[in-house]
Design a protein around this motif. Sequence first.
Motif: not given
Length: 329
Positions: A281-282, A284-289, A305
């Motif tokens: 989960a961490r 995935a959030k980092r990749k989305q950013r 983005e």
Amino acid sequence: MDIVGFFNTLLWPIKWVIEAILVGFHTMWTSLGLDSDAGLTWVLSIVGLVLVVRAALIPIFVRQIKSQRRMLEVAPQLKKIQDKYKGKKDQFSREAMSRETMAMYKKTGTNPLSSCLPLLLQMPIFFGLFSVLSNAQHVNPNGSRNAGVGLLNQDLSTSFGTSSLFDIAPLHLAISTAGGNVAVIVIASIMVVLMTGSQFITQLQIMSKNQTAQLKARPMYRQQRILLYLLPLVFAFSGFTFPLGVMFYWLVSNFWTMGQQFLVIRNMPTPGSEAALAREARLAKRKQRKGIVEETAEGPTMVIEPVKPQRQQPVGKNRAKKKSGNNKR
């Protein structure tokens, strides 16, 4: 040769290395202005010994993690072997199951004892330090103290054996030998609480966050939970018998283990565990950013983005009229 002599011979090289590290750190702290005979100086030297020992064991710890991962991979195959001989208690079946199990370990390069290796390697060092401290506190009939086997000469041995923390708690005393020394009893009791707490937290985070559902369903998991609550009794006994100098080594080593396990569970969790899901989960959030391409079941997907609107630059009146005239043409 008696048992005591055998163990002294076995521990001799370990004691030599321990003394060399202790004397090296003691010399460093003394050169920085600390009192050479103060208990704090020797405690800091013991802390330095822990850091050197645990840092040297990091490669072995990494091998342990990799071996545990391979054990998880071969667990289904081992389960098949166990099911194959389930209910068969004759000697031939037991030997056959043992041979097939060992063959599986050899084929996959796994070792069920690898998880115990760092602890087993630390035990001789622990007993070596206990022997060095016991030797330093031994008083000869003429009042002198025994020198060590290496760099811990008679003067340093006397300094180590007679040093006291804050001049009130001799490092060679334990609760059982305190003789009513309240400072030793209080400090040792606090250390027992800290040792128990750090060990409890370390084991709890392994069992609650770094275990898969399959592992939690096994009988071994229930046994680990029982041991989790029996450990305070072990530390209470050790805190009653071990001198303060040895307990400082054990306490700092426990803190190292707790921090090391936290980093491992956060960055190298067991696949399928709660910690692994949290790490995914961490990431995935980092990749989305960052807008990184992710591999999904349907194929590669570009995570884009949102584009920020560009700010419109202000245009002067004369420049706007000129631009309008050019458009009419």
